[in-house]
Write a protein that holds these residues in place. Structure first.
Motif, mmCIF file in Angstrom:
data_model
loop_
_atom_site.group_PDB
_atom_site.id
_atom_site.type_symbol
_atom_site.label_atom_id
_atom_site.label_comp_id
_atom_site.label_asym_id
_atom_site.label_seq_id
_atom_site.Cartn_x
_atom_site.Cartn_y
_atom_site.Cartn_z
ATOM 1 N N GLU A 155 10.150 -7.101 9.516
ATOM 2 C CA GLU A 155 10.603 -7.906 10.647
ATOM 3 C C GLU A 155 10.259 -9.379 10.508
ATOM 4 O O GLU A 155 11.049 -10.241 10.931
ATOM 5 N N HIS A 156 9.087 -9.691 9.935
ATOM 6 C CA HIS A 156 8.656 -11.080 9.875
ATOM 7 C C HIS A 156 8.931 -11.720 8.517
ATOM 8 O O HIS A 156 9.493 -12.821 8.445
ATOM 9 N N ASP A 157 8.519 -11.040 7.443
ATOM 10 C CA ASP A 157 8.679 -11.636 6.120
ATOM 11 C C ASP A 157 10.115 -11.524 5.626
ATOM 12 O O ASP A 157 10.698 -12.494 5.152
ATOM 13 N N LEU A 158 10.689 -10.316 5.727
ATOM 14 C CA LEU A 158 12.058 -10.115 5.250
ATOM 15 C C LEU A 158 13.064 -10.668 6.245
ATOM 16 O O LEU A 158 13.964 -11.424 5.881
ATOM 17 N N GLY A 159 12.906 -10.319 7.510
ATOM 18 C CA GLY A 159 13.805 -10.818 8.543
ATOM 19 C C GLY A 159 15.174 -10.155 8.502
ATOM 20 O O GLY A 159 15.509 -9.419 7.580
ATOM 21 N N GLU A 160 15.981 -10.424 9.531
ATOM 22 C CA GLU A 160 17.311 -9.822 9.620
ATOM 23 C C GLU A 160 18.203 -10.265 8.473
ATOM 24 O O GLU A 160 18.959 -9.471 7.908
ATOM 25 N N GLU A 161 18.084 -11.537 8.105
ATOM 26 C CA GLU A 161 18.932 -12.052 7.036
ATOM 27 C C GLU A 161 18.616 -11.391 5.700
ATOM 28 O O GLU A 161 19.508 -10.993 4.951
ATOM 29 N N GLY A 162 17.312 -11.255 5.415
ATOM 30 C CA GLY A 162 16.920 -10.627 4.163
ATOM 31 C C GLY A 162 17.248 -9.153 4.136
ATOM 32 O O GLY A 162 17.694 -8.622 3.109
ATOM 33 N N LEU A 163 17.055 -8.448 5.267
ATOM 34 C CA LEU A 163 17.325 -7.020 5.321
ATOM 35 C C LEU A 163 18.809 -6.730 5.166
ATOM 36 O O LEU A 163 19.193 -5.714 4.577
ATOM 37 N N ALA A 164 19.672 -7.604 5.675
ATOM 38 C CA ALA A 164 21.110 -7.372 5.624
ATOM 39 C C ALA A 164 21.620 -7.291 4.190
ATOM 40 O O ALA A 164 22.638 -6.637 3.927
ATOM 41 N N ARG A 165 20.927 -7.928 3.257
ATOM 42 C CA ARG A 165 21.363 -7.886 1.857
ATOM 43 C C ARG A 165 20.355 -7.144 0.989
ATOM 44 O O ARG A 165 20.186 -7.452 -0.190
ATOM 45 N N SER A 166 19.672 -6.172 1.602
ATOM 46 C CA SER A 166 18.624 -5.446 0.882
ATOM 47 C C SER A 166 18.707 -3.952 1.155
ATOM 48 O O SER A 166 19.309 -3.505 2.132
ATOM 49 N N VAL A 167 18.080 -3.183 0.279
ATOM 50 C CA VAL A 167 17.778 -1.773 0.503
ATOM 51 C C VAL A 167 16.269 -1.652 0.356
ATOM 52 O O VAL A 167 15.701 -2.091 -0.650
ATOM 53 N N VAL A 168 15.596 -1.088 1.358
ATOM 54 C CA VAL A 168 14.140 -1.002 1.354
ATOM 55 C C VAL A 168 13.723 0.460 1.236
ATOM 56 O O VAL A 168 14.197 1.305 2.008
ATOM 57 N N VAL A 169 12.853 0.747 0.275
ATOM 58 C CA VAL A 169 12.312 2.092 0.071
ATOM 59 C C VAL A 169 10.809 2.024 0.332
ATOM 60 O O VAL A 169 10.106 1.206 -0.259
ATOM 61 N N ILE A 170 10.315 2.905 1.215
ATOM 62 C CA ILE A 170 8.931 2.813 1.678
ATOM 63 C C ILE A 170 8.196 4.124 1.441
ATOM 64 O O ILE A 170 8.675 5.198 1.806
ATOM 65 N N ALA A 171 7.028 4.033 0.820
ATOM 66 C CA ALA A 171 6.107 5.170 0.714
ATOM 67 C C ALA A 171 4.712 4.626 0.988
ATOM 68 O O ALA A 171 4.119 3.974 0.135
ATOM 69 N N THR A 172 4.213 4.848 2.189
ATOM 70 C CA THR A 172 2.935 4.273 2.586
ATOM 71 C C THR A 172 1.771 5.005 1.907
ATOM 72 O O THR A 172 1.945 6.045 1.284
ATOM 73 N N SER A 173 0.588 4.441 2.047
ATOM 74 C CA SER A 173 -0.585 4.947 1.330
ATOM 75 C C SER A 173 -1.003 6.343 1.772
ATOM 76 O O SER A 173 -1.728 7.027 1.048
ATOM 77 N N ASP A 174 -0.546 6.796 2.959
ATOM 78 C CA ASP A 174 -0.952 8.111 3.445
ATOM 79 C C ASP A 174 -0.012 9.225 2.980
ATOM 80 O O ASP A 174 -0.269 10.396 3.250
ATOM 81 N N THR A 175 1.066 8.900 2.287
ATOM 82 C CA THR A 175 1.986 9.927 1.798
ATOM 83 C C THR A 175 1.393 10.597 0.563
ATOM 84 O O THR A 175 0.545 10.020 -0.122
ATOM 85 N N PRO A 176 1.827 11.823 0.245
ATOM 86 C CA PRO A 176 1.316 12.502 -0.954
ATOM 87 C C PRO A 176 1.555 11.669 -2.210
ATOM 88 O O PRO A 176 2.514 10.889 -2.267
ATOM 89 N N PRO A 177 0.712 11.813 -3.213
ATOM 90 C CA PRO A 177 0.845 10.979 -4.424
ATOM 91 C C PRO A 177 2.200 11.123 -5.103
ATOM 92 O O PRO A 177 2.718 10.150 -5.655
ATOM 93 N N LEU A 178 2.793 12.316 -5.059
ATOM 94 C CA LEU A 178 4.089 12.496 -5.711
ATOM 95 C C LEU A 178 5.180 11.702 -5.003
ATOM 96 O O LEU A 178 6.101 11.197 -5.645
ATOM 97 N N VAL A 179 5.083 11.571 -3.685
ATOM 98 C CA VAL A 179 6.064 10.771 -2.944
ATOM 99 C C VAL A 179 5.914 9.301 -3.309
ATOM 100 O O VAL A 179 6.907 8.593 -3.517
ATOM 101 N N ARG A 180 4.666 8.829 -3.401
ATOM 102 C CA ARG A 180 4.444 7.434 -3.814
ATOM 103 C C ARG A 180 4.984 7.183 -5.210
ATOM 104 O O ARG A 180 5.563 6.134 -5.495
ATOM 105 N N LEU A 181 4.780 8.149 -6.084
ATOM 106 C CA LEU A 181 5.275 8.004 -7.451
ATOM 107 C C LEU A 181 6.791 7.998 -7.490
ATOM 108 O O LEU A 181 7.408 7.181 -8.192
#
Length: 437
Positions: A202-228
């Protein structure tokens, strides 16, 4: 035979395949042991039934027993839990509808938007043949003045951003996503703190950046295989757009946390620890993942990978291995960050291995000259601070000292300041002329 007919025939054969069931026979730490079912390494298995089913990936084979790593919490699994093979590896949907979407580490929507449409493909793909790749011979402007001039990035280049924690990697990434000339950004946040994800979007990427992006997220609490797998998912999405002829910018923060996830996976299935506890599969994974970026027969993937150096040690195993694979490195300096100098790029320690192929003779001369002045100023800085330097001893240092406030201003850039590559080179040339006056 048409593609449609081939697809229908494959689906019919898959539906007619006999369904065999295995069962869970053990679980230790991150590893679940399964017996009584045929599967290959990489196959996705379903453990249990209904909404409480857990998916796991086959990571190792030991006779008739399979060592599997879950893609979710295994609470509730027990000895005898039924297991079925889904028939292949993890697959994700790729297609034009992905632009502007936020996905989890397995490629599933997590932004509340409509279901994804497109072709289902395996997340693993072979890199383009070395002889089929295009040459890296054109610049890829990133919108950051110091990078576009002193560490220029080429279209299809793979470059690392090396820094300790809290030195401004996310800030630099946000500047690049909004300032780059790439047609599409694919951003992978691997092992990030959950609090920082929404802040980045919301702050760093913003609406303009997100509109031309695809974001994939795996936070630190997800299983290691998901992060990998998050890194592989993001790379597979970038490969789809590259194969369509687009010039894609792939940013992964961070490749170090993907390596740490691979370490957890390797140790869980019995791999011996090697360098600083990293098993051999970690370094094989780094090479295979990073080599998938780059130019293809048509289109390109310009890869920017952040490398989290432990204790600011730039020679630790992951940093050293990544540096040997990548085509350049950008070094962020903690001293610059604490002094409020952003972006905190230490230009003298940063190198682009394709700079000579993507710059003109005049640009190359300007960059070399400003580097020479900056190096001379660094050599005498401590002497100046204690009053031991005698003016006239080093002409280059004297020239650099005279215009140092202007050099420092050139190296700084506001988060919302937009600078094209042409403007950056013009400002650098004016700085060189001022130094020679």
């Amino acid at each position: 035979m048409t593609d449609v007919f081939r697809h229908r025939m494959s689906a019919a054969l898959e539906a007619a395949r006999p369904l065999t069931r295995g069962k869970v026979v053990g679980a230790v730490g991150l590893r679940v042991t399964v017996a009584g079912i045929d599967a290959r390494v990489g196959d996705l298995l379903q453990m249990g039934e209904g909404p409480e089913a857990v998916y796991a990936e086959v990571a190792a084979l030991d006779g008739e027993k399979l060592s599997c790593l879950p893609l979710g919490p295994i609470a509730g699994l027990g000895t005898g839990t039924p297991v079925v093979n889904t028939g292949g590896p993890l697959r994700v949907a790729v297609g034009p509808d992905l632009q502007g979407r936020i996905l989890d580490g397995l490629g599933r929507p997590m932004d509340g938007g409509p279901p994804l449409r497109g072709q289902m493909v395996s997340i693993d793909a072979a890199p383009p043949s070395a002889m089929e790749r295009q040459l890296v011979d054109a610049p890829m402007p990133l919108g950051v003045r110091v990078l576009d001039t002193l560490v220029p990035c080429g279209r299809g280049q793979r470059i690392g951003i090396f820094a300790g924690s809290g030195v401004g990697k996310s800030t630099l990434m946000s500047m690049i996503t909004r300032g780059t000339s790439a047609q599409l950004n694919v951003v992978a946040l691997v092992g990030e703190r959950g609090r920082e994800v929404r802040e980045f979007i919301e702050h760093d990427l913003g609406e303009e950046g997100l509109a031309r992006s695809v974001v994939v997220i795996a936070t630190s609490d997800t299983p290691p295989l998901v992060r990998l797998r998050a890194g592989a998912v993001a790379t597979r999405i970038a490969e789809y757009y590259r194969d369509e002829g687009a010039d894609v910018l792939l940013m992964m923060d961070s490749v170090t946390r993907a390596a740490m996830a691979q370490r957890e996976v390797g140790l869980s299935v019995g791999e011996p620890p090697a360098t600083r506890g990293y098993p051999p599969s970690v370094f094989a994974m780094l090479a295979s993942l990073l080599e998938r970026a780059g130019p293809g027969a048509r289109g390109s993937i310009t890869g920017l990978y952040t490398v989290l150096v432990e204790g600011d040690d730039h020679n630790e195993p992951i940093a050293d291995a990544a540096r040997s694979i990548l085509d350049g490195h950008i070094v962020l300096d903690r001293k610059l960050a604490t002094a409020g100098h952003f972006p905190s790029i230490q230009a003298l320690d940063s190198i682009s291995r394709v700079a000579n192929k993507i710059t003109t003779p005049q640009q190359k001369a300007d960059a070399t000259e400003i580097r020479r002045l900056m190096a001379a100023h660094r050599d005498i800085r401590e002497l100046v601070e204690i009053g031991a330097y005698v003016p006239g001893t080093n002409p280059d240092a004297d020239r650099a000292t005279a215009i140092w406030p202007h050099i420092n201003a050139f190296l700084r850039q506001g988060l919302d300041e937009r600078v094209t590559a042409e403007q950056a080179w013009a400002q650098l040339h004016a700085l060189i002329e001022a130094a020679g006056a």
